[in-house]
Motif scaffolding. Sequence first.
Motif, PDB file in Angstrom:
ATOM      1  N   HIS A  86     -63.907 -53.883  36.897  1.00  0.00           N
ATOM      2  CA  HIS A  86     -64.430 -52.545  36.593  1.00  0.00           C
ATOM      3  C   HIS A  86     -65.071 -52.548  35.202  1.00  0.00           C
ATOM      4  CE1 HIS A  86     -64.362 -48.280  35.510  1.00  0.00           C
ATOM      5  NE2 HIS A  86     -64.349 -48.031  36.809  1.00  0.00           N
ATOM      6  N   ASP A  87     -64.382 -53.134  34.214  1.00  0.00           N
ATOM      7  CA  ASP A  87     -64.919 -53.235  32.853  1.00  0.00           C
ATOM      8  C   ASP A  87     -66.215 -54.038  32.831  1.00  0.00           C
ATOM      9  OD1 ASP A  87     -62.651 -51.910  31.787  1.00  0.00           O
ATOM     10  OD2 ASP A  87     -61.615 -53.816  31.435  1.00  0.00           O
ATOM     11  N   GLU A 110     -68.978 -51.934  34.152  1.00  0.00           N
ATOM     12  CA  GLU A 110     -69.347 -50.976  33.100  1.00  0.00           C
ATOM     13  C   GLU A 110     -70.235 -51.659  32.060  1.00  0.00           C
ATOM     14  OE1 GLU A 110     -68.900 -47.783  32.671  1.00  0.00           O
ATOM     15  OE2 GLU A 110     -67.343 -47.260  34.108  1.00  0.00           O
ATOM     16  N   THR A 118     -73.254 -41.339  33.784  1.00  0.00           N
ATOM     17  CA  THR A 118     -71.803 -41.245  33.679  1.00  0.00           C
ATOM     18  C   THR A 118     -71.187 -40.028  34.366  1.00  0.00           C
ATOM     19  OG1 THR A 118     -72.055 -40.197  31.528  1.00  0.00           O
ATOM     20  CG2 THR A 118     -71.688 -42.570  31.544  1.00  0.00           C
TER      21      THR A 118
END
Length: 140
Positions: free
Chosen positions: A10-11, A14, A77
């Motif tokens: 996930h990071d 991102e 976002t």
Amino acid sequence: MTTNETLTDHDRIEAVLGALSDAWNDNDADAYGALFTEDASYVTFFGQVSRGRTAIVDGHRWLFARMPGSRMTHGATADREIRFLTSDTAVVVGQGPGTIVPGRESATDRISTVGFVVVRTDAGWRFAHFQNTRLQAPPA
């Protein structure tokens, strides 16, 4: 600060979303295109389709030459969801203001819903598909 060893997928997704904004804000078509797979598809705000990294790079080189100084906000976002379909494939959907062109303070009149298909490659997570659609009220 999180180290590379403790970053989650996930990071990492991102981070590649952030790198996309950074490349746009640097007006760097090559860096922008490097975040896509070789066979990626890219559907623009206006509905045109680019197929393949070379076409994505060429299209953005043309665009950056005509809109120098444009700015992209980081990764749409609002209401963003990263959903893993498999351990190597994710879908990202979110909303955000469109790109800010020089001479304008914001792009709140150009809010878009964007969608990405992100795949794990030997080079890291890369975009296999992107679509940008202007948010509009449905017809009456």
